[in-house]
Structure formats: structure tokens, C-alpha cells
Design a protein around this motif. Structure first.
Motif, PDB file in Angstrom:
ATOM      1  N   GLU A  93       0.870  -1.175   0.000  1.00  0.00           N
ATOM      2  CA  GLU A  93       0.000   0.000   0.000  1.00  0.00           C
ATOM      3  C   GLU A  93       0.903   1.220   0.000  1.00  0.00           C
ATOM      4  N   ARG A  97       1.701  11.608   1.553  1.00  0.00           N
ATOM      5  CA  ARG A  97       1.162  12.558   2.530  1.00  0.00           C
ATOM      6  C   ARG A  97       1.654  13.977   2.206  1.00  0.00           C
ATOM      7  N   GLY A 102      -3.829  11.336  10.598  1.00  0.00           N
ATOM      8  CA  GLY A 102      -3.983   9.894  10.765  1.00  0.00           C
ATOM      9  C   GLY A 102      -2.840   9.211  11.459  1.00  0.00           C
ATOM     10  N   SER A 103      -2.436   8.063  10.902  1.00  0.00           N
ATOM     11  CA  SER A 103      -1.450   7.214  11.581  1.00  0.00           C
ATOM     12  C   SER A 103      -0.110   7.919  11.777  1.00  0.00           C
ATOM     13  N   ARG A 106      -0.277   9.635  14.955  1.00  0.00           N
ATOM     14  CA  ARG A 106      -0.357   8.715  16.099  1.00  0.00           C
ATOM     15  C   ARG A 106       1.006   8.094  16.392  1.00  0.00           C
ATOM     16  N   ASP A 178      -3.774  13.415   2.187  1.00  0.00           N
ATOM     17  CA  ASP A 178      -2.994  12.200   1.915  1.00  0.00           C
ATOM     18  C   ASP A 178      -3.862  11.233   1.120  1.00  0.00           C
ATOM     19  N   LYS A 180      -3.956   6.774  -0.435  1.00  0.00           N
ATOM     20  CA  LYS A 180      -3.338   5.455  -0.580  1.00  0.00           C
ATOM     21  C   LYS A 180      -3.614   4.951  -1.986  1.00  0.00           C
ATOM     22  N   THR A 201     -10.201   6.402   0.095  1.00  0.00           N
ATOM     23  CA  THR A 201      -8.743   6.175   0.076  1.00  0.00           C
ATOM     24  C   THR A 201      -7.927   7.475   0.101  1.00  0.00           C
ATOM     25  N   ARG A 203      -7.629  11.517   1.998  1.00  0.00           N
ATOM     26  CA  ARG A 203      -8.161  12.521   2.926  1.00  0.00           C
ATOM     27  C   ARG A 203      -8.302  13.826   2.150  1.00  0.00           C
ATOM     28  N   ARG A 223     -14.978   7.181  10.137  1.00  0.00           N
ATOM     29  CA  ARG A 223     -14.096   6.752  11.237  1.00  0.00           C
ATOM     30  C   ARG A 223     -14.421   7.491  12.531  1.00  0.00           C
TER      31      ARG A 223
HETATM   32  N1  UDP Z   1      -5.743   4.365   3.638  1.00  0.00           N
HETATM   33  C1  UDP Z   1      -6.484   3.485   2.879  1.00  0.00           C
HETATM   34  N2  UDP Z   1      -6.512   2.158   3.227  1.00  0.00           N
HETATM   35  C2  UDP Z   1      -5.820   1.668   4.284  1.00  0.00           C
HETATM   36  C3  UDP Z   1      -5.057   2.571   5.058  1.00  0.00           C
HETATM   37  C4  UDP Z   1      -5.037   3.913   4.707  1.00  0.00           C
HETATM   38  O1  UDP Z   1      -7.109   3.879   1.895  1.00  0.00           O
HETATM   39  O2  UDP Z   1      -5.876   0.459   4.546  1.00  0.00           O
HETATM   40  C5  UDP Z   1      -5.693   5.794   3.282  1.00  0.00           C
HETATM   41  C6  UDP Z   1      -6.406   6.667   4.294  1.00  0.00           C
HETATM   42  O3  UDP Z   1      -7.754   6.868   3.958  1.00  0.00           O
HETATM   43  C7  UDP Z   1      -5.618   7.949   4.212  1.00  0.00           C
HETATM   44  C8  UDP Z   1      -4.199   7.486   3.833  1.00  0.00           C
HETATM   45  O4  UDP Z   1      -4.343   6.188   3.279  1.00  0.00           O
HETATM   46  O5  UDP Z   1      -6.106   8.763   3.165  1.00  0.00           O
HETATM   47  C9  UDP Z   1      -3.241   7.452   5.008  1.00  0.00           C
HETATM   48  O6  UDP Z   1      -3.814   6.676   6.039  1.00  0.00           O
HETATM   49  P1  UDP Z   1      -3.086   6.554   7.458  1.00  0.00           P
HETATM   50  O7  UDP Z   1      -1.811   5.814   7.310  1.00  0.00           O
HETATM   51  O8  UDP Z   1      -3.014   7.895   8.083  1.00  0.00           O
HETATM   52  O9  UDP Z   1      -3.995   5.578   8.302  1.00  0.00           O
HETATM   53  P2  UDP Z   1      -5.356   5.795   9.094  1.00  0.00           P
HETATM   54  O10 UDP Z   1      -5.265   7.052   9.864  1.00  0.00           O
HETATM   55  O11 UDP Z   1      -6.405   5.837   8.027  1.00  0.00           O
HETATM   56  O12 UDP Z   1      -5.424   4.571   9.949  1.00  0.00           O
END
Ligand code: UDP
Length: 251
Positions: A93, A97, A102-103, A106, A178, A180, A201, A203, A223
């Protein structure tokens, strides 16, 4: 009249079903209304989501194709079906960004909303059971998922997609925070953008709204239980249709 007939279900994911057709070089994708988050721990059915994501994705793929990005996309049929080239999906994946969210926030001491220039590229190993772990270059090499040349091609494609998406969404007052993407190799060996590009997919923040919750136009509404998910996706579609009106119908 359609130029193909549906074959067996090849794969069912969280948001789409993929079917074979009677043509070896054609696969049909059905966009579902199901929404999942947090590795499918949270689920709901949102009427109209599949149709909106199918339309948005189709218009985005066409926009990117017009800017030199090779995709699996061939056309749409009906409200929620997309016809694509079959690919061997790379189990990575690819996340780009432009703004911290998001992650990233965190896992690292970076405040949400911090601009990221140059954009940050994060690769994750696509495996739900393992929780899609973050990859390092050494881990990638250890797993031998792609060659270093292919990794270079993946990074360049991801950045080209980012440029195209920022141009498209920026032109309709949506900030691309961001996104994916998933990639695959076609039968002829070409690396193609695959899967979907939609508010599931990406933000997207509405630049016309300053409130930090109200401006969210993507799956974070689901979410975070903010409500108005399908309405926000509908607004994204409406704005994108303002600059690219109709997706091509597959014949
Ligand atoms: N995303 C996705 N599928 C996944 C994980 C993330 O489409 O399995 C997208 C998510 O919607 C965001 C970007 O990838 O636009 C970054 O996601 P992030 O790593 O911040 O994870 P999250 O906060 O969604 O857990």
C-alpha cells in the motif's frame, strides 16, 4: 449492449467485488456500499457510497491518464461497475502525505495539519492479518516484493499521481491531505495504477470551510462518527464533475 459477459467472482474485498469476464484481458469491478474502518472492526452499509466512489474513481483515473499516468481503468458501466485490465497486484500500500494526519500523527511527534513539503512517501505491507505494517527499505529487500528498479518506478508513479490529484482537487477547493494507492503489473509487464481513488482512500479537506470537523470530506467522517458520509462523497463527486463531466462508458 455490452461487449462482454460476467464470469465468476474472483475476489471480494471490503469495498469491492472483482469478477472475471468472458474476455481474458477484461475484469469487472463492482463498488459496494459497505464501509469499513480500523481493519474492518467498524462496519456499516452506506446507501449510495458505491455509486459515488465508482464515479469519482472513474473521473480521477481519466484525469490521471490524460496526464500520462498509466492505470488499469477502461470505462464504467451503469452506476457502480468499472471495467479494468487484470493486473497482478503488488502487495504494497503506497501512501503519499502532503499534510500530517492519521497514523503519521499517532506514530510520530508531528502535529495534525503540519504541511509536509516535500510530500512523505510511506509504504506498507498489504496484509490485514498483520495490520498492514510499515515497510523499511531493508524489509522490502528482505521480502523481495519488488526489485530496486521497480521500487523506483513505484515512487515516481506515486509522485505523478500526487501531482495530478493535487491539481484536480485543488481546482475545486479540496485540499489533498494524503491518499493510498495500489499498483499492479499488467500481462505485458507494465506497472499500472490499480484499485480505486476515492474519498475512501484519500483525505480531502474542504477549503471553503474552516471548522476542522465540518471540512472533512472523506472516510474520516465515518471513522470519527461525524455523520454525513455519503453527502460529503456526493459533494466531492459534484465538484469533480464540474471539471471533468462524464466518465467514458465501456463498450
Ligand atoms: N488508507 C487506505 N486504506 C488503508 C489505510 C489507509 O485507503 O488500509 C488511506 C487513508 O484513507 C488515508 C491514507 O491512506 O487517506 C493514510 O492513512 P493513514 O496511514 O493515516 O492511516 P489511518 O489514519 O487511516 O489509519
Amino acid at each position: 449492449m455490452t461487449a462482454y459477459s460476467l464470469g465468476p467472482l474472483l475476489y471480494e474485498g471490503k469495498a469491492k467485488r472483482v469478477y472475471a469476464t468472458d474476455q481474458p484481458d477484461l475484469v469487472a469491478v463492482e463498488f459496494k456500499d459497505e464501509a469499513t474502518a480500523f481493519n474492518a472492526e467498524k462496519r456499516a452499509s452506506l446507501a449510495g457510497k458505491g455509486e459515488r466512489n465508482c464515479r469519482i474513481s472513474a473521473l480521477v483515473f481519466e484525469w490521471l491518464e490524460a496526464r500520462g499516468v498509466s492505470t488499469h481503468y477502461l470505462g464504467v458501466e451503469g452506476d457502480r461497475w468499472m471495467l479494468v485490465r487484470p493486473v497482478k497486484v503488488v502487495p504494497i500500500e503506497v501512501v503519499v502525505r502532503n499534510v500530517a494526519a492519521g497514523s503519521l500523527c499517532r506514530q510520530l511527534p508531528i502535529a495534525p495539519g503540519t504541511p509536509l513539503d516535500p510530500p512523505l512517501l510511506d509504504l506498507y505491507y498489504k496484509d490485514d492479518a498483520l495490520g498492514d505494517p510499515l515497510l523499511t527499505e531493508a524489509r522490502l529487500e528482505r521480502l523481495q516484493l519488488v526489485s530496486s528498479g521497480q521500487l523506483q518506478a513505484i515512487s515516481e508513479l506515486a509522485m505523478a499521481v500526487n501531482r495530478g490529484l493535487r491539481e484536480l482537487f485543488g481546482s475545486v477547493d479540496l485540499e489533498l491531505v494524503d491518499f493510498k494507492i495500489e499498483l499492479g503489473f499488467a500481462a505485458d509487464g507494465r506497472l499500472l495504477l490499480a484499485d480505486e481513488i476515492s474519498p475512501d482512500t484519500c483525505r480531502l479537506w474542504d477549503r471553503r470551510i474552516s471548522d476542522q470537523s465540518d471540512r472533512i470530506m472523506d472516510k474520516d467522517r465515518f471513522r470519527q462518527d461525524l455523520g454525513g458520509v455519503v453527502e460529503a462523497y456526493g459533494e466531492v463527486l459534484k465538484r469533480v464533475q464540474g471539471v471533468c463531466p462524464q466518465p467514458r462508458v465501456y463498450r
